[in-house]
Design a protein around this motif. Structure first.
Motif, PDB file in Angstrom:
ATOM      1  N   MET A  99       0.821  -1.211   0.000  1.00  0.00           N
ATOM      2  CA  MET A  99       0.000   0.000   0.000  1.00  0.00           C
ATOM      3  C   MET A  99       0.856   1.262   0.000  1.00  0.00           C
ATOM      4  O   MET A  99       0.452   2.302  -0.527  1.00  0.00           O
ATOM      5  CB  MET A  99      -0.927   0.004   1.214  1.00  0.00           C
ATOM      6  CG  MET A  99      -1.920  -1.158   1.249  1.00  0.00           C
ATOM      7  SD  MET A  99      -3.082  -1.160  -0.125  1.00  0.00           S
ATOM      8  CE  MET A  99      -4.172   0.182   0.346  1.00  0.00           C
ATOM      9  N   SER A 100       2.032   1.200   0.609  1.00  0.00           N
ATOM     10  CA  SER A 100       2.902   2.374   0.663  1.00  0.00           C
ATOM     11  C   SER A 100       3.935   2.386  -0.462  1.00  0.00           C
ATOM     12  O   SER A 100       4.630   3.387  -0.660  1.00  0.00           O
ATOM     13  CB  SER A 100       3.609   2.447   2.024  1.00  0.00           C
ATOM     14  OG  SER A 100       4.409   1.299   2.240  1.00  0.00           O
ATOM     15  N   SER A 101       4.062   1.289  -1.198  1.00  0.00           N
ATOM     16  CA  SER A 101       5.027   1.235  -2.301  1.00  0.00           C
ATOM     17  C   SER A 101       4.494   1.904  -3.558  1.00  0.00           C
ATOM     18  O   SER A 101       5.269   2.325  -4.416  1.00  0.00           O
ATOM     19  CB  SER A 101       5.393  -0.218  -2.607  1.00  0.00           C
ATOM     20  OG  SER A 101       6.005  -0.832  -1.503  1.00  0.00           O
ATOM     21  N   LEU A 102       3.174   1.982  -3.671  1.00  0.00           N
ATOM     22  CA  LEU A 102       2.558   2.641  -4.822  1.00  0.00           C
ATOM     23  C   LEU A 102       2.238   4.088  -4.474  1.00  0.00           C
ATOM     24  O   LEU A 102       1.872   4.404  -3.342  1.00  0.00           O
ATOM     25  CB  LEU A 102       1.274   1.909  -5.221  1.00  0.00           C
ATOM     26  CG  LEU A 102       1.457   0.489  -5.751  1.00  0.00           C
ATOM     27  CD1 LEU A 102       0.123  -0.248  -5.801  1.00  0.00           C
ATOM     28  CD2 LEU A 102       2.097   0.504  -7.132  1.00  0.00           C
ATOM     29  N   ASN A 103       2.357   4.969  -5.445  1.00  0.00           N
ATOM     30  CA  ASN A 103       2.060   6.385  -5.230  1.00  0.00           C
ATOM     31  C   ASN A 103       0.546   6.575  -5.144  1.00  0.00           C
ATOM     32  O   ASN A 103      -0.177   6.267  -6.101  1.00  0.00           O
ATOM     33  CB  ASN A 103       2.622   7.222  -6.377  1.00  0.00           C
ATOM     34  CG  ASN A 103       2.610   8.703  -6.069  1.00  0.00           C
ATOM     35  OD1 ASN A 103       1.654   9.227  -5.493  1.00  0.00           O
ATOM     36  ND2 ASN A 103       3.672   9.392  -6.455  1.00  0.00           N
ATOM     37  N   PRO A 104       0.035   7.070  -4.004  1.00  0.00           N
ATOM     38  CA  PRO A 104      -1.421   7.191  -3.842  1.00  0.00           C
ATOM     39  C   PRO A 104      -2.059   8.242  -4.738  1.00  0.00           C
ATOM     40  O   PRO A 104      -3.285   8.280  -4.870  1.00  0.00           O
ATOM     41  CB  PRO A 104      -1.571   7.570  -2.361  1.00  0.00           C
ATOM     42  CG  PRO A 104      -0.293   8.266  -2.012  1.00  0.00           C
ATOM     43  CD  PRO A 104       0.765   7.557  -2.818  1.00  0.00           C
ATOM     44  N   CYS A 105      -1.239   9.106  -5.346  1.00  0.00           N
ATOM     45  CA  CYS A 105      -1.773  10.219  -6.136  1.00  0.00           C
ATOM     46  C   CYS A 105      -2.027   9.864  -7.605  1.00  0.00           C
ATOM     47  O   CYS A 105      -2.623  10.667  -8.334  1.00  0.00           O
ATOM     48  CB  CYS A 105      -0.818  11.410  -6.068  1.00  0.00           C
ATOM     49  SG  CYS A 105      -0.543  12.036  -4.390  1.00  0.00           S
ATOM     50  N   PHE A 106      -1.554   8.697  -8.020  1.00  0.00           N
ATOM     51  CA  PHE A 106      -1.679   8.339  -9.432  1.00  0.00           C
ATOM     52  C   PHE A 106      -2.406   7.010  -9.591  1.00  0.00           C
ATOM     53  O   PHE A 106      -2.320   6.128  -8.742  1.00  0.00           O
ATOM     54  CB  PHE A 106      -0.293   8.241 -10.085  1.00  0.00           C
ATOM     55  CG  PHE A 106       0.461   9.542 -10.110  1.00  0.00           C
ATOM     56  CD1 PHE A 106       0.162  10.513 -11.052  1.00  0.00           C
ATOM     57  CD2 PHE A 106       1.455   9.796  -9.180  1.00  0.00           C
ATOM     58  CE1 PHE A 106       0.847  11.711 -11.076  1.00  0.00           C
ATOM     59  CE2 PHE A 106       2.145  10.994  -9.192  1.00  0.00           C
ATOM     60  CZ  PHE A 106       1.837  11.961 -10.137  1.00  0.00           C
ATOM     61  N   ARG A 107      -3.092   6.888 -10.713  1.00  0.00           N
ATOM     62  CA  ARG A 107      -3.809   5.653 -11.009  1.00  0.00           C
ATOM     63  C   ARG A 107      -2.816   4.507 -11.236  1.00  0.00           C
ATOM     64  O   ARG A 107      -1.673   4.719 -11.633  1.00  0.00           O
ATOM     65  CB  ARG A 107      -4.699   5.837 -12.231  1.00  0.00           C
ATOM     66  CG  ARG A 107      -5.775   6.907 -12.070  1.00  0.00           C
ATOM     67  CD  ARG A 107      -6.608   7.034 -13.343  1.00  0.00           C
ATOM     68  NE  ARG A 107      -7.484   8.205 -13.304  1.00  0.00           N
ATOM     69  CZ  ARG A 107      -8.701   8.211 -12.776  1.00  0.00           C
ATOM     70  NH1 ARG A 107      -9.202   7.094 -12.281  1.00  0.00           N
ATOM     71  NH2 ARG A 107      -9.428   9.317 -12.779  1.00  0.00           N
ATOM     72  N   ILE A 108      -3.307   3.290 -11.013  1.00  0.00           N
ATOM     73  CA  ILE A 108      -2.476   2.097 -11.175  1.00  0.00           C
ATOM     74  C   ILE A 108      -1.900   2.022 -12.586  1.00  0.00           C
ATOM     75  O   ILE A 108      -0.705   1.782 -12.779  1.00  0.00           O
ATOM     76  CB  ILE A 108      -3.315   0.829 -10.882  1.00  0.00           C
ATOM     77  CG1 ILE A 108      -3.711   0.772  -9.409  1.00  0.00           C
ATOM     78  CG2 ILE A 108      -2.544  -0.420 -11.294  1.00  0.00           C
ATOM     79  CD1 ILE A 108      -2.562   0.716  -8.451  1.00  0.00           C
ATOM     80  N   GLY A 109      -2.756   2.225 -13.585  1.00  0.00           N
ATOM     81  CA  GLY A 109      -2.318   2.128 -14.970  1.00  0.00           C
ATOM     82  C   GLY A 109      -1.207   3.106 -15.294  1.00  0.00           C
ATOM     83  O   GLY A 109      -0.231   2.757 -15.979  1.00  0.00           O
ATOM     84  N   PHE A 110      -1.338   4.341 -14.808  1.00  0.00           N
ATOM     85  CA  PHE A 110      -0.321   5.356 -15.067  1.00  0.00           C
ATOM     86  C   PHE A 110       1.033   4.920 -14.511  1.00  0.00           C
ATOM     87  O   PHE A 110       2.068   5.082 -15.169  1.00  0.00           O
ATOM     88  CB  PHE A 110      -0.747   6.687 -14.449  1.00  0.00           C
ATOM     89  CG  PHE A 110       0.294   7.763 -14.551  1.00  0.00           C
ATOM     90  CD1 PHE A 110       0.430   8.506 -15.708  1.00  0.00           C
ATOM     91  CD2 PHE A 110       1.162   8.015 -13.489  1.00  0.00           C
ATOM     92  CE1 PHE A 110       1.417   9.497 -15.805  1.00  0.00           C
ATOM     93  CE2 PHE A 110       2.134   8.994 -13.580  1.00  0.00           C
ATOM     94  CZ  PHE A 110       2.255   9.746 -14.739  1.00  0.00           C
ATOM     95  N   GLN A 111       1.023   4.352 -13.307  1.00  0.00           N
ATOM     96  CA  GLN A 111       2.283   3.977 -12.670  1.00  0.00           C
ATOM     97  C   GLN A 111       2.966   2.824 -13.407  1.00  0.00           C
ATOM     98  O   GLN A 111       4.194   2.828 -13.569  1.00  0.00           O
ATOM     99  CB  GLN A 111       2.031   3.612 -11.203  1.00  0.00           C
ATOM    100  CG  GLN A 111       1.517   4.793 -10.391  1.00  0.00           C
ATOM    101  CD  GLN A 111       1.428   4.499  -8.910  1.00  0.00           C
ATOM    102  OE1 GLN A 111       2.404   4.126  -8.280  1.00  0.00           O
ATOM    103  NE2 GLN A 111       0.240   4.674  -8.341  1.00  0.00           N
TER     104      GLN A 111
END
Length: 317
Positions: A99-111
């Motif tokens: 949960m903390s490894s992904l950027n909460p401000c961007f959509r999954i697809g974008f990342q």
């Protein structure tokens, strides 16, 4: 055939109370197409040693090694730009908290798309297509829909699958999984471990699995490295280690498994892993070891015959 060879790796941190050696002269040799598990309690230097390999430690850390060879290339001789071409491409890492490894401000697809464009290349549309395929491969239902989701809209297990999809996007030769199931419930843990194992076979990559869960080791690993207080204390293939542990610390870890305990008598290891200011003389495990003798309290043991112990446990015990 060896994929990664590391000799005499040490990591020190500068603190207000002096220098703290978190990893003490460890040696690693990871072969192609195998799963190696590094086990030990918190404070054993498992994650720090792998972060040192990845070059992801803060500037307060001092990393030294006599040799660090990855797929025939000397990592010690590379500058930051050259090292970055390997890290994220040929060598990737899954971290403990999805949960903390992904950027909460961007959509999954974008990342995922940005990761692909950075490391693989291609147009946005091409990367989006690959991203959808990756999400499907790691078992995420309706991947086109999930591409538009934010991390907080997914469960911990789903986020971990997203992280795995991002890490395998570049078809790495070595995947380091740092406690990949810690924050997940038991059912999801099993699914993630099965996924990692399946990917290892289909992608023909090597995996380093960092964990403190010996049950996970038994199910997934080919070979096991046991660390304690920054030192390697034992290394064997998984069958020999579970049947005939040589180091008392390994034996104590195995004895703490619920399935090995007598009814109503779950075993534990007394004491804690020593820190910066309370490391004992001699063997670092001697205050907690039921077999400790006077020599153990005075003389530090050398690593030989697969164990760092003056009096390794006989195979018949």
């Amino acid at each position: 055939m060896s994929l990664l060879e590391v000799e005499n790796l040490s990591v020190e941190f500068a603190t207000a109370k002096g220098t703290f050696r978190a990893v003490d002269s460890v040696n690693y040799s990871f072969n192609k197409n195998e799963i190696v598990s590094i086990v030990g309690e918190s404070g054993s230097g498992k994650s720090v040693s792998m972060l040192a390999l990845m070059g992801l430690l803060p500037t307060s850390a001092s990393v030294t090694a006599d040799k660090m060879i990855f797929n025939g290339e000397n990592l010690l001789g590379l500058d930051t730009h050259q090292r970055r071409k390997i890290v994220g491409n040929d060598m990737t890492m899954i971290f403990q908290e999805p949960m903390s490894s992904l950027n909460p401000c961007f959509r999954i697809g974008f990342q995922i798309v940005e990761s692909l464009r950075q490391h693989v290349g291609g147009t946005k549309r091409e990367c989006e297509k690959v991203a959808i395929e990756l999400l499907g491969r790691v078992g995420i239902p309706a991947p086109e829909k999930r591409m538009k989701a934010y991390p907080h809209q997914l469960s911990g297990g789903m986020c971990q699958r997203v992280m795995i999809a991002m890490m395998i996007a570049c078809k790495p030769q070595l995947l380091i999984a740092d406690e990949p199931t810690t924050a997940l419930d038991v059912t999801i843990q099993s699914q993630i471990l099965d996924l990692i194992s399946d990917l290892q076979h289909t992608e023909q990559m090597s995996i380093v699995l960092i964990t403190h869960d010996m049950a996970v080791v038994a199910e997934t690993a080919d070979r096991v490295i046991v660390q304690y207080a920054g030192q390697q204390v034992e290394q064997q293939n998984v069958e020999h280690l579970f049947d005939h542990p040589k180091h008392p610390y390994t034996q104590a870890l195995l004895a703490a498994l619920p399935e090995r305990a007598a009814p109503g008598k779950l075993k534990s290891i007394p004491g804690v892993v020593p820190g910066q200011n309370d490391k004992p003389r001699g063997c670092l495990f001697n205050p907690r070891c039921e077999y400790a003798q006077p020599r153990c309290r005075e003389e530090a043991p050398l690593y030989k015959d697969h164990a760092r112990c003056h009096f390794p446990i006989p195979a018949t015990q």
